[in-house]
Design an enzyme around this catalytic site. Sequence first.
Site, PDB file in Angstrom:
ATOM      1  N   ASP A 251      25.470 -24.635 -22.009  1.00 38.75           N
ATOM      2  CA  ASP A 251      25.880 -23.257 -21.759  1.00 38.75           C
ATOM      3  C   ASP A 251      24.879 -22.247 -22.297  1.00 38.75           C
ATOM      4  OD1 ASP A 251      26.527 -23.766 -24.501  1.00 38.75           O
ATOM      5  OD2 ASP A 251      28.584 -24.240 -23.927  1.00 38.75           O
TER       6      ASP A 251
ATOM      7  N   ASP B  66      40.435 -25.510 -30.394  1.00 39.07           N
ATOM      8  CA  ASP B  66      41.476 -25.504 -29.363  1.00 39.07           C
ATOM      9  C   ASP B  66      41.230 -26.558 -28.291  1.00 39.07           C
ATOM     10  OD1 ASP B  66      39.326 -24.426 -28.047  1.00 39.07           O
ATOM     11  OD2 ASP B  66      40.293 -22.518 -27.531  1.00 39.07           O
TER      12      ASP B  66
ATOM     13  N   HIS C 178      38.456 -27.095 -26.535  1.00 38.97           N
ATOM     14  CA  HIS C 178      37.577 -26.791 -25.403  1.00 38.97           C
ATOM     15  C   HIS C 178      36.270 -27.563 -25.503  1.00 38.97           C
ATOM     16  CE1 HIS C 178      35.871 -23.496 -28.053  1.00 38.97           C
ATOM     17  NE2 HIS C 178      34.759 -23.941 -27.507  1.00 38.97           N
TER      18      HIS C 178
ATOM     19  N   GLU D   4      37.291 -23.239 -21.519  1.00 37.92           N
ATOM     20  CA  GLU D   4      38.394 -22.827 -22.366  1.00 37.92           C
ATOM     21  C   GLU D   4      39.710 -23.461 -21.894  1.00 37.92           C
ATOM     22  OE1 GLU D   4      37.579 -21.415 -24.990  1.00 37.92           O
ATOM     23  OE2 GLU D   4      36.381 -19.603 -24.766  1.00 37.92           O
TER      24      GLU D   4
END
Length: 266
Positions: free
Chosen positions: A72, A141, A143, A148
Amino acid sequence: MRLVIKQDYDGVSRWAARHVAKRIEAFAPGPGRRFTLGLPTGASPEGMYRELVRLHREEGLSFRHVATFNMDEYVGLSASDPRSYRAYMRERLFDRVDIEAANAHLPDGTATDLDAECAAYEKAISEAGGIRLFVGGVGADGHLAFNEPGSSLASRTRQKTLTADTRLANARYFGGDPSAVPPRALTVGIGTILDADEILLIVSGPAKARALRAMVEEGVNHMWTASCLQLHRKAVVVCDEDATDELTVRTVRYFKEIEASLGDEP
């Protein structure tokens, strides 16, 4: 899925680096035959990068015929911005090993047409023969890359809006100010990652314990995108003891027994 449990973060980092090195050396890359390696940023892989640099300098590990594709990049940050992931990779790996600059790929977050840039990134991966080994970290979380919670498990490289939690977690690279973290990023998709021949995920610390439990003991769920590893034919997770805090004793014992029989082979 294979789960390797090490005592601490340093042990995780050494094991991950040896795993990457072993895969590169077994492939025996050379002119016209590059090993394709997917790479992450963030805190999780920093120890692995330090160990890879050591292996290069002290044990002859070469990146000369390795092509890398990072997961990314932030939208709006140029490659020269010290907060960009290009700068992160140059500082921690690219400028410290013998990789050729043309073989170190990241999506361009400043492209005029971001959708076209994402499509071109997917094409570049395909033209390189696909990713042999994709290394990743995981968010608290669950991801994976910037996919996400709620992201499609069939997604490809695209733009994503980052959650407040993700921007808070990454604020340390932006002077501790979450509002300074760009709100959008270009990221490879879950489908892109699952296309790799092999996936290696680094998980460290108690903050990642819930995510590890969701990946290992619960079902595939787009709210925990890293759980996609359950769908992959060759996925390895290396974690430390702290990250296993929410796994059952039986699960931990099971995977430790398997690793004991393998003799800690990467």
